[in-house]
Write a protein that holds these residues in place. Structure first.
Motif, short mmCIF file in Angstrom:
data_model
loop_
_atom_site.label_atom_id
_atom_site.label_comp_id
_atom_site.label_asym_id
_atom_site.label_seq_id
_atom_site.Cartn_x
_atom_site.Cartn_y
_atom_site.Cartn_z
N ILE A 101 18.35 32.76 -5.27
CA ILE A 101 18.27 34.25 -6.33
C ILE A 101 18.09 35.04 -5.68
O ILE A 101 16.91 35.68 -5.38
N CYS A 102 19.10 36.25 -6.15
CA CYS A 102 18.28 38.15 -5.94
C CYS A 102 17.47 38.46 -7.51
O CYS A 102 18.43 38.12 -8.04
N LYS A 103 16.45 38.35 -7.30
CA LYS A 103 15.55 39.38 -8.93
C LYS A 103 15.50 40.47 -8.27
O LYS A 103 15.57 41.14 -7.61
N GLY A 104 16.32 41.08 -9.96
CA GLY A 104 15.53 42.74 -9.73
C GLY A 104 17.44 43.37 -10.53
O GLY A 104 17.49 44.19 -9.82
N ILE A 105 18.48 42.64 -11.15
CA ILE A 105 19.86 42.82 -10.98
C ILE A 105 19.72 43.74 -12.25
O ILE A 105 19.63 43.02 -12.90
N LEU A 106 20.32 45.00 -11.90
CA LEU A 106 20.77 45.70 -14.12
C LEU A 106 22.37 46.28 -14.15
O LEU A 106 21.49 46.53 -14.12
N SER A 107 22.50 45.87 -12.53
CA SER A 107 24.37 46.71 -12.47
C SER A 107 24.65 45.20 -12.48
O SER A 107 24.93 45.00 -11.13
N VAL A 108 26.60 46.11 -12.88
CA VAL A 108 26.88 44.79 -12.63
C VAL A 108 27.57 45.40 -10.80
O VAL A 108 27.89 44.70 -10.60
N ASP A 109 27.60 46.62 -10.57
CA ASP A 109 27.36 47.09 -8.76
C ASP A 109 26.71 45.89 -8.12
O ASP A 109 27.34 45.92 -7.10
N ASP A 110 25.13 45.76 -8.62
CA ASP A 110 24.53 45.01 -7.54
C ASP A 110 24.59 43.58 -7.73
O ASP A 110 24.52 42.81 -7.07
N ALA A 111 25.29 42.86 -9.07
CA ALA A 111 25.30 41.55 -9.43
C ALA A 111 26.94 41.37 -7.81
O ALA A 111 26.59 40.53 -7.68
N LYS A 112 28.01 42.50 -8.02
CA LYS A 112 29.17 42.39 -7.40
C LYS A 112 28.62 41.87 -5.82
O LYS A 112 29.08 41.10 -4.36
N LEU A 113 27.39 42.81 -5.41
CA LEU A 113 27.27 42.33 -3.71
C LEU A 113 26.19 41.71 -3.94
O LEU A 113 26.60 40.69 -3.04
N THR A 114 25.59 41.28 -4.69
CA THR A 114 25.06 39.35 -4.89
C THR A 114 25.65 38.44 -4.87
O THR A 114 25.89 37.20 -3.75
N TYR A 117 27.71 39.13 -0.70
CA TYR A 117 26.37 38.07 0.17
C TYR A 117 26.54 36.59 -0.23
O TYR A 117 25.00 35.85 0.75
N GLY A 118 26.97 36.46 -0.96
CA GLY A 118 26.90 34.74 -1.24
C GLY A 118 25.45 34.28 -1.94
O GLY A 118 24.99 33.10 -1.67
N ALA A 119 24.54 35.06 -2.83
CA ALA A 119 23.34 34.59 -3.71
C ALA A 119 23.74 33.42 -4.56
O ALA A 119 24.84 33.35 -4.90
N ASP A 120 22.92 31.86 -4.39
CA ASP A 120 23.12 30.87 -5.21
C ASP A 120 23.28 31.88 -6.99
O ASP A 120 22.68 30.74 -7.97
N GLY A 121 22.37 32.78 -7.27
CA GLY A 121 21.95 32.97 -8.51
C GLY A 121 21.09 34.27 -8.62
O GLY A 121 20.67 35.03 -7.38
N ILE A 122 21.74 34.77 -9.66
CA ILE A 122 21.23 36.33 -10.45
C ILE A 122 19.79 36.27 -11.47
O ILE A 122 19.76 35.65 -12.07
N CYS A 153 28.46 32.34 -10.22
CA CYS A 153 26.45 32.11 -10.12
C CYS A 153 26.10 31.92 -11.32
O CYS A 153 26.69 32.10 -12.19
N GLU A 154 24.62 31.23 -11.21
CA GLU A 154 23.95 31.48 -12.09
C GLU A 154 23.20 32.48 -12.95
O GLU A 154 22.80 33.13 -11.44
N VAL A 155 22.65 33.09 -13.65
CA VAL A 155 22.69 34.23 -14.08
C VAL A 155 21.33 33.84 -15.13
O VAL A 155 21.19 33.04 -16.03
N PHE A 156 20.12 34.34 -14.27
CA PHE A 156 18.90 33.84 -15.66
C PHE A 156 18.17 35.29 -15.40
O PHE A 156 18.92 36.44 -15.74
#
Length: 232
Positions: A101-114, A117-122, A153-156
């Motif tokens: 899970i990738c923490k610290g995402i605040l933009s759609v651009d970064d969400a796209k990168l996650t 690269y196959g992240a399971d969650g944000i 993916c799941e968004v927290f």
């Protein structure tokens, strides 16, 4: 040769799997140390007054209780921050089959990168506003990211969650779950296990009350319609 911190991370991930942890969370927006002279000095003064020996032994690897893993190092101490890229994320992926899970995402651009690269969650997060002054709050960014991800993916969400009402708002904006940080630590500092339990119970009761005030009986019934929309 594997840098010491990378070797440490390999040990931590192996240990997490052995201890039946359910996911790995990677902070993606904090590549180097932040100057926090005022807050850090006050925190150090407070902790040095009455330091818990057991807590000190596991300070840098919470939930592990293995002294040999104690280390005050960061990945960027061995890899310059300008070279920390999503390749490190790919390296982590080779170490474990646990969800990452990738923490610290605040933009759609970064969400796209996650997603690329196959992240399971944000985790939509600004770390409680303590890293970058004048940054957007997590809840301001939540809706756009949820809509972009669209179930892939799941968004927290975390940052600034202090009441059950805050939890209700985040769930209404389609967060899968809400992470609680400082309130838990306040409860722990003030009352240990019982303090943490009290904080969680307060949040739960507030959430139940607020749901009832909205005519809701189940979490699944929470949706954006309960939020007032200001129209200019």
């Amino acid at each position: 040769m594997i840098p010491p911190v990378k070797a440490l991370l390999e040990q931590c991930i192996l240990l997490a799997q052995q201890q039946s942890f359910r996911a790995i969370v990677v902070t993606c927006d904090h590549p180097h140390k932040r100057i926090q002279s005022i807050h850090r000095s006050v925190f150090i003064q407070a902790t040095e007054r009455k330091q818990d020996k057991t807590l000190t032994e596991i300070l840098y690897t919470p939930n592990t209780n293995i002294a040999r893993l104690k280390v005050d190092e960061r990945l960027d101490d061995h890899i310059p921050s300008e070279k920390l890229t999503w390749k490190e994320f790919q390296w982590l992926r080779t170490l474990t089959k646990l969800p990452i899970i990738c923490k610290g995402i605040l933009s759609v651009d970064d969400a796209k990168l996650t997603l690329e690269y196959g992240a399971d969650g944000i985790v939509v997060s600004n770390h409680g506003g303590r890293q970058v002054d004048s940054g957007l709050s997590a809840i301001e960014c939540l809706k756009d990211i949820v809509e972009f991800v669209n179930g892939r993916c799941e968004v927290f969400v975390d940052s600034g969650i202090r009441t059950g009402t805050d939890v209700l708002k985040c769930l209404a904006l389609d967060a899968k779950g809400v992470l609680i940080g400082r309130p838990i630590l306040y409860g722990l500092a003030c009352g240990g296990y019982n303090g943490v339990e009290a904080v969680l119970n307060f949040l739960k009761q507030e959430l139940i009350y607020d749901m009832a005030s909205c005519g809701l009986k189940r979490i699944e019934q929470i949706n954006e319609r309960i939020l007032y929309k200001y129209r200019q």
